[in-house]
Write a protein that holds these residues in place. Structure first.
Motif, PDB file in Angstrom:
ATOM      1  N   LEU A   1      55.083  63.238  16.723  1.00  0.00           N
ATOM      2  CA  LEU A   1      55.025  63.300  15.255  1.00  0.00           C
ATOM      3  C   LEU A   1      54.842  61.917  14.639  1.00  0.00           C
ATOM      4  O   LEU A   1      54.011  61.724  13.742  1.00  0.00           O
ATOM      5  CB  LEU A   1      56.293  63.949  14.698  1.00  0.00           C
ATOM      6  N   ILE A   2      55.630  60.956  15.112  1.00  0.00           N
ATOM      7  CA  ILE A   2      55.520  59.592  14.576  1.00  0.00           C
ATOM      8  C   ILE A   2      54.170  58.998  14.932  1.00  0.00           C
ATOM      9  O   ILE A   2      53.498  58.385  14.096  1.00  0.00           O
ATOM     10  CB  ILE A   2      56.674  58.711  15.098  1.00  0.00           C
ATOM     11  N   ALA A   3      53.746  59.173  16.174  1.00  0.00           N
ATOM     12  CA  ALA A   3      52.478  58.600  16.631  1.00  0.00           C
ATOM     13  C   ALA A   3      51.293  59.185  15.865  1.00  0.00           C
ATOM     14  O   ALA A   3      50.390  58.448  15.444  1.00  0.00           O
ATOM     15  CB  ALA A   3      52.320  58.824  18.128  1.00  0.00           C
ATOM     16  N   LYS A   4      51.301  60.500  15.661  1.00  0.00           N
ATOM     17  CA  LYS A   4      50.193  61.159  14.948  1.00  0.00           C
ATOM     18  C   LYS A   4      50.069  60.611  13.529  1.00  0.00           C
ATOM     19  O   LYS A   4      48.972  60.276  13.063  1.00  0.00           O
ATOM     20  CB  LYS A   4      50.429  62.670  14.927  1.00  0.00           C
ATOM     21  N   TYR A   5      51.188  60.511  12.832  1.00  0.00           N
ATOM     22  CA  TYR A   5      51.172  59.968  11.473  1.00  0.00           C
ATOM     23  C   TYR A   5      50.630  58.534  11.484  1.00  0.00           C
ATOM     24  O   TYR A   5      49.787  58.172  10.657  1.00  0.00           O
ATOM     25  CB  TYR A   5      52.571  59.999  10.853  1.00  0.00           C
ATOM     26  N   ALA A   6      51.127  57.715  12.412  1.00  0.00           N
ATOM     27  CA  ALA A   6      50.733  56.305  12.470  1.00  0.00           C
ATOM     28  C   ALA A   6      49.235  56.145  12.697  1.00  0.00           C
ATOM     29  O   ALA A   6      48.575  55.331  12.041  1.00  0.00           O
ATOM     30  CB  ALA A   6      51.522  55.590  13.565  1.00  0.00           C
ATOM     31  N   VAL A   7      48.678  56.913  13.609  1.00  0.00           N
ATOM     32  CA  VAL A   7      47.247  56.820  13.896  1.00  0.00           C
ATOM     33  C   VAL A   7      46.428  57.321  12.709  1.00  0.00           C
ATOM     34  O   VAL A   7      45.446  56.696  12.309  1.00  0.00           O
ATOM     35  CB  VAL A   7      46.891  57.573  15.196  1.00  0.00           C
ATOM     36  N   GLU A   8      46.829  58.445  12.123  1.00  0.00           N
ATOM     37  CA  GLU A   8      46.082  59.014  10.996  1.00  0.00           C
ATOM     38  C   GLU A   8      46.118  58.122   9.761  1.00  0.00           C
ATOM     39  O   GLU A   8      45.132  58.008   9.039  1.00  0.00           O
ATOM     40  CB  GLU A   8      46.637  60.393  10.637  1.00  0.00           C
ATOM     41  N   HIS A   9      47.262  57.479   9.515  1.00  0.00           N
ATOM     42  CA  HIS A   9      47.424  56.672   8.300  1.00  0.00           C
ATOM     43  C   HIS A   9      47.289  55.174   8.544  1.00  0.00           C
ATOM     44  O   HIS A   9      47.316  54.389   7.590  1.00  0.00           O
ATOM     45  CB  HIS A   9      48.783  56.974   7.651  1.00  0.00           C
ATOM     46  N   GLN A  10      47.195  54.773   9.807  1.00  0.00           N
ATOM     47  CA  GLN A  10      47.091  53.355  10.188  1.00  0.00           C
ATOM     48  C   GLN A  10      48.254  52.526   9.631  1.00  0.00           C
ATOM     49  O   GLN A  10      48.112  51.351   9.281  1.00  0.00           O
ATOM     50  CB  GLN A  10      45.732  52.769   9.773  1.00  0.00           C
ATOM     51  N   GLN A  11      49.396  53.161   9.580  1.00  0.00           N
ATOM     52  CA  GLN A  11      50.665  52.516   9.254  1.00  0.00           C
ATOM     53  C   GLN A  11      51.774  53.493   9.639  1.00  0.00           C
ATOM     54  O   GLN A  11      51.516  54.654   9.926  1.00  0.00           O
ATOM     55  CB  GLN A  11      50.769  52.137   7.782  1.00  0.00           C
ATOM     56  N   PHE A  12      53.003  53.009   9.650  1.00  0.00           N
ATOM     57  CA  PHE A  12      54.126  53.882   9.996  1.00  0.00           C
ATOM     58  C   PHE A  12      54.756  54.445   8.738  1.00  0.00           C
ATOM     59  O   PHE A  12      54.753  53.825   7.683  1.00  0.00           O
ATOM     60  CB  PHE A  12      55.165  53.122  10.820  1.00  0.00           C
ATOM     61  N   GLY A  13      55.299  55.629   8.891  1.00  0.00           N
ATOM     62  CA  GLY A  13      55.942  56.312   7.782  1.00  0.00           C
ATOM     63  C   GLY A  13      56.009  57.793   8.099  1.00  0.00           C
ATOM     64  O   GLY A  13      56.000  58.189   9.260  1.00  0.00           O
ATOM     65  N   GLY A  14      56.074  58.596   7.058  1.00  0.00           N
ATOM     66  CA  GLY A  14      56.156  60.036   7.245  1.00  0.00           C
ATOM     67  C   GLY A  14      57.587  60.503   7.432  1.00  0.00           C
ATOM     68  O   GLY A  14      58.517  59.704   7.546  1.00  0.00           O
ATOM     69  N   SER A  15      57.767  61.794   7.479  1.00  0.00           N
ATOM     70  CA  SER A  15      59.109  62.372   7.526  1.00  0.00           C
ATOM     71  C   SER A  15      59.838  62.117   8.844  1.00  0.00           C
ATOM     72  O   SER A  15      61.063  62.130   8.883  1.00  0.00           O
ATOM     73  CB  SER A  15      59.031  63.873   7.262  1.00  0.00           C
ATOM     74  N   ALA A  16      59.119  61.862   9.925  1.00  0.00           N
ATOM     75  CA  ALA A  16      59.765  61.675  11.232  1.00  0.00           C
ATOM     76  C   ALA A  16      60.169  60.227  11.494  1.00  0.00           C
ATOM     77  O   ALA A  16      60.938  59.950  12.414  1.00  0.00           O
ATOM     78  CB  ALA A  16      58.842  62.162  12.353  1.00  0.00           C
TER      79      ALA A  16
END
Length: 192
Positions: free
Chosen positions: A40-55
């Motif tokens: 979950l964290i990795a998918k968000y990071a790659v898609e947004h090119q930064q860290f964040g998201g609910s996980a």
């Protein structure tokens, strides 16, 4: 994949075998550091090119590792729970140097600090931790050489996650391929 690689045996012939060394791939003023996360964290990071998201939590310490094999040892070649996805993260070399300049050793080191009180004061003032851990060969055997990892929290972590990152790439397929080579006792590549 955008990492430059070379055979492990070749690399070992021209890097130090002992002491504390920052082994990192650097290209065009950027350094690559590694982190491993759950999908979950990795998918968000790659898609947004930064860290964040609910996980992702900004309320914890997060460690970056410029040394590829130290990261592979730590995440078990993407086999450990919550470390199944390995990310290569490009940051400006100046930003890496800034993070390093803020770091306090995570444990007292005689000769680095005047005394324990000076170390404790430095520890309280900064949100960055530094550790020198044994580097490891591809099979997980500890080496004499020490590898650095840098832990960040608070504003430094938030700035790293949202402003310092130039690019994030999921290199998990490469990691799994290399792990298969190791399992078969074949030559391995590793990032320069």
């Amino acid at each position: 994949m955008n990492l430059e690689t070379e055979l492990y045996q070749y690399q070992q012939s021209h890097i130090p075998h002992a002491g504390q060394h920052i082994l990192a791939q650097q290209t065009n003023g950027a350094k690559i550091v590694y982190q491993a996360f759950n999908p979950l964290i990795a998918k968000y990071a790659v898609e947004h090119q930064q860290f964040g998201g609910s996980a992702y939590s900004f309320n914890r310490m997060s460690w970056i590792k410029p040394n590829f094999l130290w990261m592979m040892y730590r995440c078990g070649w993407a086999q450990k729970e919550n470390q199944q996805q390995v990310l290569a993260i490009w940051i400006k070399a100046d930003d890496f140097d800034f993070i390093l300049s803020q770091a306090a050793y995570s444990s007292y080191k005689e000769g680095v600090y005047e005394n324990r009180e000076t170390w404790k004061q430095h520890l309280e003032k900064t949100a960055v931790r530094l550790q020198w851990d044994p580097d490891h060969d591809p099979h997980g055997k500890p080496l004499e050489r020490r590898a650095i990892q840098l832990g960040m929290k608070g504003e430094v972590l938030k700035t790293f996650c949202t402003e310092m990152i130039l690019k994030i790439e999921d290199i998990t397929p490469f990691v799994k391929q290399q792990y298969q080579y190791i399992a078969n006792n074949e030559l391995v590549s590793r990032p320069k």
